[in-house]
Design an enzyme around this catalytic site. Sequence first.
Site, mmCIF file in Angstrom:
data_model
loop_
_atom_site.group_PDB
_atom_site.id
_atom_site.type_symbol
_atom_site.label_atom_id
_atom_site.label_comp_id
_atom_site.label_asym_id
_atom_site.label_seq_id
_atom_site.Cartn_x
_atom_site.Cartn_y
_atom_site.Cartn_z
ATOM 1 N N HIS A 93 0.813 -1.211 0.000
ATOM 2 C CA HIS A 93 0.000 0.000 0.000
ATOM 3 C C HIS A 93 0.849 1.265 0.000
ATOM 4 O O HIS A 93 0.400 2.310 -0.446
ATOM 5 C CB HIS A 93 -0.901 0.032 1.232
ATOM 6 C CG HIS A 93 -1.962 -1.012 1.240
ATOM 7 N ND1 HIS A 93 -3.061 -0.970 0.412
ATOM 8 C CD2 HIS A 93 -2.088 -2.149 1.968
ATOM 9 C CE1 HIS A 93 -3.832 -2.025 0.640
ATOM 10 N NE2 HIS A 93 -3.260 -2.764 1.578
ATOM 11 N N HIS A 118 5.701 6.698 6.867
ATOM 12 C CA HIS A 118 5.347 6.178 5.549
ATOM 13 C C HIS A 118 4.829 7.347 4.705
ATOM 14 O O HIS A 118 4.636 8.456 5.209
ATOM 15 C CB HIS A 118 4.279 5.082 5.669
ATOM 16 C CG HIS A 118 3.062 5.557 6.365
ATOM 17 N ND1 HIS A 118 2.913 5.512 7.735
ATOM 18 C CD2 HIS A 118 1.938 6.131 5.904
ATOM 19 C CE1 HIS A 118 1.755 6.036 8.071
ATOM 20 N NE2 HIS A 118 1.152 6.437 6.976
ATOM 21 N N HIS A 120 2.259 9.053 1.433
ATOM 22 C CA HIS A 120 1.054 9.053 0.614
ATOM 23 C C HIS A 120 1.249 10.071 -0.507
ATOM 24 O O HIS A 120 1.909 11.092 -0.319
ATOM 25 C CB HIS A 120 -0.175 9.455 1.421
ATOM 26 C CG HIS A 120 -0.519 8.506 2.515
ATOM 27 N ND1 HIS A 120 -1.314 7.405 2.333
ATOM 28 C CD2 HIS A 120 -0.164 8.488 3.822
ATOM 29 C CE1 HIS A 120 -1.446 6.753 3.476
ATOM 30 N NE2 HIS A 120 -0.741 7.387 4.396
ATOM 31 N N HIS A 137 3.837 10.494 7.051
ATOM 32 C CA HIS A 137 3.189 10.375 8.357
ATOM 33 C C HIS A 137 4.140 9.687 9.327
ATOM 34 O O HIS A 137 4.502 8.521 9.133
ATOM 35 C CB HIS A 137 1.893 9.572 8.244
ATOM 36 C CG HIS A 137 0.776 10.311 7.584
ATOM 37 N ND1 HIS A 137 -0.328 9.688 7.032
ATOM 38 C CD2 HIS A 137 0.591 11.643 7.397
ATOM 39 C CE1 HIS A 137 -1.141 10.600 6.546
ATOM 40 N NE2 HIS A 137 -0.608 11.798 6.748
ATOM 41 N N THR A 204 -6.378 6.454 9.024
ATOM 42 C CA THR A 204 -6.975 6.717 7.714
ATOM 43 C C THR A 204 -7.130 5.447 6.879
ATOM 44 O O THR A 204 -7.450 5.522 5.699
ATOM 45 C CB THR A 204 -6.142 7.746 6.916
ATOM 46 O OG1 THR A 204 -4.840 7.221 6.698
ATOM 47 C CG2 THR A 204 -6.051 9.062 7.668
ATOM 48 N N THR A 205 -6.888 4.303 7.485
ATOM 49 C CA THR A 205 -7.161 3.019 6.833
ATOM 50 C C THR A 205 -7.859 2.115 7.842
ATOM 51 O O THR A 205 -7.836 2.377 9.042
ATOM 52 C CB THR A 205 -5.866 2.330 6.375
ATOM 53 O OG1 THR A 205 -5.041 2.096 7.522
ATOM 54 C CG2 THR A 205 -5.102 3.186 5.377
#
Length: 282
Positions: A93, A118, A120, A137, A204-205
């Site tokens: 992801h 990680h 995004h 993040h 957020t997941t």
Amino acid sequence: MKKVSSPILLLSLPFFLFIQAQTYAKEPHQPAHWSYTGHGNPAQWANLNPEFETCAKGLTQSPINIQQAIKADLPSLDFQYQETIPSLVNNGHTIQINLAKGNVLKVGEQQYELLQFHFHTPSEEQINGKRSSMVAHFVHQSTDGKLGVVALLIKSGAQNKAFSIIFQHLPKKCETITVENLKLDLKAMLPQNKTYYSFSGSLTTPPCSENVQWMVLKHAISLSPAQIKAFKNLLLNSSLFEFNFSIIFGFWSSPFASRYLGTAAILRKKSGVCSIASKRFL
């Protein structure tokens, strides 16, 4: 020197933090699979597993669009980060950087340990309706299990040497890389001005758990267009997609904005089928 281990089940919620090993499964060997597009996209997350129902029923879901923030005298962010040898993980992801213990963030009386960070693209959070090219993040956890996430917005600009190690060794899908004798200077990754927006939100997941303390740095850092392109190309070449961000859950004018400055050899392992998780990450 390259070493490839036998496949193991890895994965994750790319949003992040390793809290505990737990398999989310509809039935044995068939974990609920979530995604950003197609089947399992954010609009379907709550229906994939009963444990994901907060994704639809939660009251403080993230990410959000920050606008009309209320000024407040927030405690400074005291980043007591060290140079550290990272492990780079492509969990299917995102690219996640796992770190050893010893990197501390103090926010007033609260102390957090940095677990990982990680990326995004584009940024999940918006500032006045606008996304940045990317976001990193930084996921922290306190001794009593509370989560604190620092969002570092990233814009396209000059090449960033502090991030060079990562972008020179981006792992392929389901691969973990350890770069021996090379260390990340975590403090050098942060902007000098550490004023920030603060609000209580969620992962957020899936499982979209709430009571996550968010600290969104107001001042972005830059990566070169080539560095940003390398990350986007990796998503495409990993048979993922051209983005990995969640939908905006609301337009909040409630986040607080701080008024003052804060204080200021390669080992490769294949992670198996990492798109179905056996470990939970933030």
